[in-house]
Write a protein that holds these residues in place. Sequence first.
Motif, PDB file in Angstrom:
ATOM      1  N   PHE A  58       0.788  -1.118   0.023  1.00 48.94           N
ATOM      2  CA  PHE A  58       0.159  -0.008  -0.223  1.00 48.94           C
ATOM      3  C   PHE A  58       0.962   1.210  -0.117  1.00 48.94           C
ATOM      4  CE2 PHE A  58      -1.853  -3.531   1.969  1.00 48.94           C
ATOM      5  CZ  PHE A  58      -3.050  -3.795   1.168  1.00 48.94           C
ATOM      6  N   VAL A  59       0.723   2.202  -0.930  1.00 54.33           N
ATOM      7  CA  VAL A  59       1.474   3.112  -1.080  1.00 54.33           C
ATOM      8  C   VAL A  59       0.899   4.402  -0.453  1.00 54.33           C
ATOM      9  CG1 VAL A  59       2.723   2.266  -3.292  1.00 54.33           C
ATOM     10  CG2 VAL A  59       0.560   3.790  -3.390  1.00 54.33           C
ATOM     11  N   ALA A  60      -0.265   4.433  -0.026  1.00 48.13           N
ATOM     12  CA  ALA A  60      -0.963   5.668   0.793  1.00 48.13           C
ATOM     13  C   ALA A  60      -1.497   5.233   1.962  1.00 48.13           C
ATOM     14  CB  ALA A  60      -1.966   6.133  -0.390  1.00 48.13           C
ATOM     15  N   PRO A  61      -1.495   5.924   3.060  1.00 51.39           N
ATOM     16  CA  PRO A  61      -1.938   5.475   4.132  1.00 51.39           C
ATOM     17  C   PRO A  61      -3.382   4.941   4.480  1.00 51.39           C
ATOM     18  CG  PRO A  61      -0.644   7.555   4.482  1.00 51.39           C
ATOM     19  CD  PRO A  61      -0.986   7.165   3.215  1.00 51.39           C
ATOM     20  N   HIS A  62      -4.103   5.849   3.680  1.00 47.66           N
ATOM     21  CA  HIS A  62      -5.685   5.544   3.612  1.00 47.66           C
ATOM     22  C   HIS A  62      -5.922   4.147   3.118  1.00 47.66           C
ATOM     23  CE1 HIS A  62      -5.349   6.978  -0.279  1.00 47.66           C
ATOM     24  NE2 HIS A  62      -6.491   6.618  -0.745  1.00 47.66           N
ATOM     25  N   LEU A  63      -5.148   3.561   1.897  1.00 45.89           N
ATOM     26  CA  LEU A  63      -5.245   2.370   1.304  1.00 45.89           C
ATOM     27  C   LEU A  63      -5.209   1.198   2.287  1.00 45.89           C
ATOM     28  CD1 LEU A  63      -3.579   3.069  -2.023  1.00 45.89           C
ATOM     29  CD2 LEU A  63      -6.036   3.136  -1.401  1.00 45.89           C
ATOM     30  N   TYR A  64      -3.993   1.384   3.123  1.00 53.34           N
ATOM     31  CA  TYR A  64      -3.579   0.310   4.106  1.00 53.34           C
ATOM     32  C   TYR A  64      -4.774   0.305   5.152  1.00 53.34           C
ATOM     33  CZ  TYR A  64      -1.194  -1.884   7.798  1.00 53.34           C
ATOM     34  OH  TYR A  64      -0.834  -2.924   8.922  1.00 53.34           O
ATOM     35  N   ARG A  65      -4.924   1.493   5.651  1.00 56.30           N
ATOM     36  CA  ARG A  65      -6.191   1.439   6.470  1.00 56.30           C
ATOM     37  C   ARG A  65      -7.413   0.895   6.197  1.00 56.30           C
ATOM     38  NH1 ARG A  65      -4.405   7.037   7.807  1.00 56.30           N
ATOM     39  NH2 ARG A  65      -2.811   6.703   9.569  1.00 56.30           N
ATOM     40  N   GLU A  66      -7.886   1.164   4.946  1.00 57.25           N
ATOM     41  CA  GLU A  66      -9.078   0.785   4.296  1.00 57.25           C
ATOM     42  C   GLU A  66      -8.969  -0.718   4.323  1.00 57.25           C
ATOM     43  OE1 GLU A  66      -9.843   2.661   0.478  1.00 57.25           O
ATOM     44  OE2 GLU A  66      -9.835   4.586   1.584  1.00 57.25           O
ATOM     45  N   PHE A  67      -7.784  -1.200   3.889  1.00 59.35           N
ATOM     46  CA  PHE A  67      -7.701  -2.676   3.757  1.00 59.35           C
ATOM     47  C   PHE A  67      -7.824  -3.412   4.976  1.00 59.35           C
ATOM     48  CE2 PHE A  67      -4.715  -6.500   3.809  1.00 59.35           C
ATOM     49  CZ  PHE A  67      -5.475  -7.265   2.664  1.00 59.35           C
ATOM     50  N   VAL A  68      -7.315  -3.033   6.054  1.00 58.83           N
ATOM     51  CA  VAL A  68      -7.152  -3.654   7.591  1.00 58.83           C
ATOM     52  C   VAL A  68      -8.550  -3.473   7.988  1.00 58.83           C
ATOM     53  CG1 VAL A  68      -6.200  -3.298   9.777  1.00 58.83           C
ATOM     54  CG2 VAL A  68      -4.880  -3.298   7.952  1.00 58.83           C
ATOM     55  N   GLY A  69      -9.410  -2.372   7.572  1.00 54.70           N
ATOM     56  CA  GLY A  69     -10.714  -2.406   8.353  1.00 54.70           C
ATOM     57  C   GLY A  69     -11.675  -3.112   7.527  1.00 54.70           C
TER      58      GLY A  69
END
Length: 131
Positions: free
Chosen positions: A13-24
Amino acid sequence: GEVVWRAEFEACFVAPHLYREFVGAVSPLLACDIMEWAYAGADGICVDLDPGSHINHASADAHQGYDYGNPHNNLPLLPNVAHHNTSEEVMVALREIQQGEEILSDYSDFEDFGVWEKFGLGNWEAWKNDV
């Protein structure tokens, strides 16, 4: 050495929001595993969604890699796999690995601890000092 892992099922994930969305978006139990398995590197925050997630850390510096889980063993744990010199997407055995032996890599070869803070997910150095 023999190939022991390929980055075929790795999510980066190259952007913080993408990682957070995935984990969520995954179940809470899987989210805990993902957060435990994740690492930060040149490609952002990545997680291996395959047996690569079970490759554990051992320091190539023999003074840092002791097996504290066994009070009778003060022998250093040294890496037995490493990224292939031509690709970070392939790990190879550094020596013959015995059946049942733990697979160990030196995370400092690919981990960039500063990425966690850039993603707004904490400061690794502060966490290490609190432990």
